[in-house]
Design a protein around this motif. Structure first.
Motif, PDB file in Angstrom:
ATOM      1  N   TRP A   1      45.480  29.099  27.454  1.00  0.00           N
ATOM      2  CA  TRP A   1      45.765  28.484  26.168  1.00  0.00           C
ATOM      3  C   TRP A   1      45.756  27.034  26.152  1.00  0.00           C
ATOM      4  O   TRP A   1      45.366  26.431  24.981  1.00  0.00           O
ATOM      5  N   ASN A   2      45.920  26.310  27.251  1.00  0.00           N
ATOM      6  CA  ASN A   2      45.928  24.920  27.278  1.00  0.00           C
ATOM      7  C   ASN A   2      44.498  24.402  27.460  1.00  0.00           C
ATOM      8  O   ASN A   2      44.184  23.194  27.464  1.00  0.00           O
ATOM      9  N   ARG A   3      43.594  25.268  27.353  1.00  0.00           N
ATOM     10  CA  ARG A   3      42.064  25.091  27.724  1.00  0.00           C
ATOM     11  C   ARG A   3      42.001  24.385  28.903  1.00  0.00           C
ATOM     12  O   ARG A   3      40.999  23.399  29.229  1.00  0.00           O
ATOM     13  N   ASP A   4      42.799  24.725  30.023  1.00  0.00           N
ATOM     14  CA  ASP A   4      42.551  24.094  31.515  1.00  0.00           C
ATOM     15  C   ASP A   4      41.625  24.872  32.220  1.00  0.00           C
ATOM     16  O   ASP A   4      41.886  26.090  32.409  1.00  0.00           O
ATOM     17  N   GLU A   5      40.484  24.169  32.781  1.00  0.00           N
ATOM     18  CA  GLU A   5      39.634  25.052  33.499  1.00  0.00           C
ATOM     19  C   GLU A   5      40.042  25.548  34.707  1.00  0.00           C
ATOM     20  O   GLU A   5      39.435  26.421  35.185  1.00  0.00           O
ATOM     21  N   ASN A   6      41.445  25.054  35.347  1.00  0.00           N
ATOM     22  CA  ASN A   6      41.908  25.631  36.361  1.00  0.00           C
ATOM     23  C   ASN A   6      42.263  27.172  36.095  1.00  0.00           C
ATOM     24  O   ASN A   6      42.406  27.836  37.088  1.00  0.00           O
ATOM     25  N   ALA A   7      42.127  27.443  34.932  1.00  0.00           N
ATOM     26  CA  ALA A   7      42.511  28.963  34.685  1.00  0.00           C
ATOM     27  C   ALA A   7      41.416  29.883  35.352  1.00  0.00           C
ATOM     28  O   ALA A   7      42.000  30.942  35.829  1.00  0.00           O
ATOM     29  N   ILE A   8      40.179  29.432  35.167  1.00  0.00           N
ATOM     30  CA  ILE A   8      39.375  30.453  35.826  1.00  0.00           C
ATOM     31  C   ILE A   8      39.416  30.416  37.257  1.00  0.00           C
ATOM     32  O   ILE A   8      39.076  31.341  37.936  1.00  0.00           O
ATOM     33  N   THR A   9      39.403  29.128  37.792  1.00  0.00           N
ATOM     34  CA  THR A   9      39.745  29.249  39.234  1.00  0.00           C
ATOM     35  C   THR A   9      40.784  30.068  39.815  1.00  0.00           C
ATOM     36  O   THR A   9      40.720  30.853  40.797  1.00  0.00           O
ATOM     37  N   GLU A  10      41.997  29.961  38.975  1.00  0.00           N
ATOM     38  CA  GLU A  10      43.190  30.945  39.333  1.00  0.00           C
ATOM     39  C   GLU A  10      42.878  32.459  39.245  1.00  0.00           C
ATOM     40  O   GLU A  10      43.345  33.239  40.074  1.00  0.00           O
ATOM     41  N   THR A  11      42.198  32.693  38.147  1.00  0.00           N
ATOM     42  CA  THR A  11      41.650  33.981  37.651  1.00  0.00           C
ATOM     43  C   THR A  11      40.891  34.441  38.894  1.00  0.00           C
ATOM     44  O   THR A  11      41.135  35.608  39.474  1.00  0.00           O
ATOM     45  N   GLN A  12      40.099  33.780  39.424  1.00  0.00           N
ATOM     46  CA  GLN A  12      38.877  34.283  40.470  1.00  0.00           C
ATOM     47  C   GLN A  12      39.848  34.457  41.675  1.00  0.00           C
ATOM     48  O   GLN A  12      39.476  35.219  42.505  1.00  0.00           O
ATOM     49  N   ILE A  13      40.617  33.623  42.022  1.00  0.00           N
ATOM     50  CA  ILE A  13      41.574  33.419  43.526  1.00  0.00           C
ATOM     51  C   ILE A  13      42.092  34.958  43.320  1.00  0.00           C
ATOM     52  O   ILE A  13      42.459  35.707  44.238  1.00  0.00           O
ATOM     53  N   LYS A  14      43.011  35.089  42.180  1.00  0.00           N
ATOM     54  CA  LYS A  14      43.927  36.211  42.280  1.00  0.00           C
ATOM     55  C   LYS A  14      43.238  37.777  41.708  1.00  0.00           C
ATOM     56  O   LYS A  14      43.461  38.709  42.363  1.00  0.00           O
ATOM     57  N   TYR A  15      42.111  37.567  40.997  1.00  0.00           N
ATOM     58  CA  TYR A  15      41.629  38.916  40.600  1.00  0.00           C
ATOM     59  C   TYR A  15      40.038  39.228  40.979  1.00  0.00           C
ATOM     60  O   TYR A  15      39.557  40.321  40.542  1.00  0.00           O
ATOM     61  N   GLU A  16      39.192  38.276  41.701  1.00  0.00           N
ATOM     62  CA  GLU A  16      37.878  38.560  42.020  1.00  0.00           C
ATOM     63  C   GLU A  16      37.719  39.941  42.608  1.00  0.00           C
ATOM     64  O   GLU A  16      36.812  40.752  42.161  1.00  0.00           O
ATOM     65  N   ARG A  17      38.257  40.235  43.769  1.00  0.00           N
ATOM     66  CA  ARG A  17      38.213  41.554  44.469  1.00  0.00           C
ATOM     67  C   ARG A  17      38.474  42.768  43.592  1.00  0.00           C
ATOM     68  O   ARG A  17      37.844  43.747  43.529  1.00  0.00           O
ATOM     69  N   TYR A  18      39.530  42.657  42.713  1.00  0.00           N
ATOM     70  CA  TYR A  18      39.883  43.688  41.853  1.00  0.00           C
ATOM     71  C   TYR A  18      38.873  43.986  40.877  1.00  0.00           C
ATOM     72  O   TYR A  18      38.422  45.116  40.538  1.00  0.00           O
ATOM     73  N   LEU A  19      38.401  42.912  40.166  1.00  0.00           N
ATOM     74  CA  LEU A  19      37.569  43.053  39.085  1.00  0.00           C
ATOM     75  C   LEU A  19      36.059  43.439  39.704  1.00  0.00           C
ATOM     76  O   LEU A  19      35.402  44.083  38.931  1.00  0.00           O
ATOM     77  N   THR A  20      35.801  43.160  40.868  1.00  0.00           N
ATOM     78  CA  THR A  20      34.551  43.472  41.376  1.00  0.00           C
ATOM     79  C   THR A  20      34.402  44.999  41.663  1.00  0.00           C
ATOM     80  O   THR A  20      33.449  45.649  41.552  1.00  0.00           O
ATOM     81  N   THR A  21      35.620  45.479  42.160  1.00  0.00           N
ATOM     82  CA  THR A  21      35.675  46.891  42.417  1.00  0.00           C
ATOM     83  C   THR A  21      35.556  47.709  41.061  1.00  0.00           C
ATOM     84  O   THR A  21      35.117  48.626  41.048  1.00  0.00           O
ATOM     85  N   VAL A  22      36.189  47.224  39.859  1.00  0.00           N
ATOM     86  CA  VAL A  22      36.033  48.018  38.754  1.00  0.00           C
ATOM     87  C   VAL A  22      34.364  47.979  38.211  1.00  0.00           C
ATOM     88  O   VAL A  22      33.951  48.744  37.908  1.00  0.00           O
ATOM     89  N   ALA A  23      33.689  46.839  38.448  1.00  0.00           N
ATOM     90  CA  ALA A  23      32.399  46.607  38.182  1.00  0.00           C
ATOM     91  C   ALA A  23      31.546  47.573  39.022  1.00  0.00           C
ATOM     92  O   ALA A  23      30.699  48.147  38.665  1.00  0.00           O
ATOM     93  N   LEU A  24      31.967  47.520  40.331  1.00  0.00           N
ATOM     94  CA  LEU A  24      31.051  48.267  41.376  1.00  0.00           C
ATOM     95  C   LEU A  24      31.120  49.621  40.985  1.00  0.00           C
ATOM     96  O   LEU A  24      30.009  50.646  41.165  1.00  0.00           O
ATOM     97  N   ASN A  25      32.405  50.252  40.587  1.00  0.00           N
ATOM     98  CA  ASN A  25      32.483  51.747  40.198  1.00  0.00           C
ATOM     99  C   ASN A  25      31.400  51.947  39.057  1.00  0.00           C
ATOM    100  O   ASN A  25      31.045  53.409  39.113  1.00  0.00           O
ATOM    101  N   ILE A  26      31.096  51.311  38.348  1.00  0.00           N
ATOM    102  CA  ILE A  26      30.034  51.549  37.236  1.00  0.00           C
ATOM    103  C   ILE A  26      28.811  50.911  37.611  1.00  0.00           C
ATOM    104  O   ILE A  26      28.190  52.059  37.170  1.00  0.00           O
ATOM    105  N   LEU A  27      28.433  50.028  38.264  1.00  0.00           N
ATOM    106  CA  LEU A  27      27.186  49.452  38.541  1.00  0.00           C
ATOM    107  C   LEU A  27      26.748  50.161  39.819  1.00  0.00           C
ATOM    108  O   LEU A  27      25.390  50.367  39.904  1.00  0.00           O
ATOM    109  N   ASN A  28      27.410  50.310  41.025  1.00  0.00           N
ATOM    110  CA  ASN A  28      27.016  50.463  42.040  1.00  0.00           C
ATOM    111  C   ASN A  28      26.230  49.569  42.603  1.00  0.00           C
ATOM    112  O   ASN A  28      25.092  49.784  43.414  1.00  0.00           O
ATOM    113  N   ASN A  29      26.049  48.265  42.324  1.00  0.00           N
ATOM    114  CA  ASN A  29      25.254  47.069  42.718  1.00  0.00           C
ATOM    115  C   ASN A  29      26.148  45.837  42.743  1.00  0.00           C
ATOM    116  O   ASN A  29      26.601  45.663  41.778  1.00  0.00           O
ATOM    117  N   LEU A  30      26.203  45.248  44.032  1.00  0.00           N
ATOM    118  CA  LEU A  30      26.919  44.015  44.212  1.00  0.00           C
ATOM    119  C   LEU A  30      26.684  42.886  43.469  1.00  0.00           C
ATOM    120  O   LEU A  30      27.354  42.259  42.812  1.00  0.00           O
TER     121      LEU A  30
END
Length: 195
Positions: free
Chosen positions: A12-41
Motif C-alpha cells: 500500500w505504501n509502494r515500498d519495494e521491500n514488499a516484494i522482497t518480504e513476499t519472496q522470503i515468506k511465500y516463494e516455496r509455497y507459490l513455486t509448489t502451486v505453479a509446479l503442480n500445474i506446469l510440472n516445469n521448474l
C-alpha cells in the motif's frame, strides 16, 4: 518473518521491500502451486516472479485479508495461462490435466473459463451461478473434506500429496474425492444447474 498485514502495508505504501518480504515468506509455497500445474521448474519460477509483479500492480486497490490465498490465486491464474499457451492442442498429463478432467466430468467442460473469455451474458450468468453453487457446496464440507477438495481442485495437488497432508491413504483420498464429486453433481442437479 514479517506478518502478512505488514507486507500488505508495504504494498500500500509502494515500498519495494514488499516484494522482497513476499519472496522470503511465500516463494516455496507459490513455486509448489505453479509446479503442480506446469510440472516445469523454470516456467514455475517465471510464473512466481510474475506473481510478485501481479501483486504489486493489484495492491492497492485490493487489500487482501489472506495474503497467501491471494498470491496463490494470482500464481494459479498465471500458471494456467502459461500451461494453456505451451500445451495448446495437446495433453501433457500434469496434475492440472488430471484434476481438471476429474472435475469437468462433474461440473461441465468449461470449469476454467475466465469471465473475459465469455461475451454472452447468459453464459456469464451461468458461470457465476455455477461458481456460487460450488462455493456453497465447499462450505458445507467437513474441514478435512474441504482441504482435500481445495487441495486437489484449486491447488492441483496430486492425490498422493493430498492424502499425505491429511494423513490418510491414497486409496481413501481417491474414494473420498470420487464421492465428493458425485455429491457435488447431485447438489448441482438439485439446485437446477443440470437439466
Amino acid at each position: 518473518m514479517m506478518e502478512d498485514s505488514m507486507i500488505v502495508t508495504l504494498y500500500w505504501n509502494r515500498d519495494e521491500n514488499a516484494i522482497t518480504e513476499t519472496q522470503i515468506k511465500y516463494e516455496r509455497y507459490l513455486t509448489t502451486v505453479a509446479l503442480n500445474i506446469l510440472n516445469n521448474l523454470e516456467d514455475s519460477t517465471e510464473c512466481v516472479n510474475d506473481t510478485y509483479l501481479g501483486a504489486w500492480n493489484s495492491i492497492p486497490p485490493q487489500r487482501p485479508s489472506a495474503l497467501s490465498a491471494y498470491l496463490a490465486k494470482i500464481t494459479r491464474r498465471i500458471s494456467i495461462d502459461r500451461y494453456r499457451y505451451k500445451n495448446a492442442g495437446r495433453r501433457a498429463g500434469s496434475n492440472y490435466d488430471s484434476s481438471l478432467e476429474e472435475l469437468s466430468e462433474t461440473v461441465g467442460d468449461s470449469v476454467e473459463v475466465k469471465a473475459e473469455e465469455t461475451t454472452n451474458p447468459v453464459s456469464d450468468g451461468e458461470e457465476k451461478l455455477r461458481h456460487d453453487l460450488i462455493m456453497k457446496f465447499i462450505a458445507s464440507l467437513s474441514d478435512d473434506s474441504r482441504k482435500l477438495f481445495i487441495g486437489r481442485y484449486f491447488y492441483m495437488d496430486s492425490v498422493k500429496d493430498c492424502a499425505a497432508y491429511l494423513n490418510i491413504s491414497e486409496a481413501k483420498a481417491k474414494t473420498t474425492l470420487f464421492r465428493m464429486r458425485q455429491d457435488l453433481k447431485s447438489f448441482l442437479a438439485k439446485e437446477g444447474f443440470f437439466s
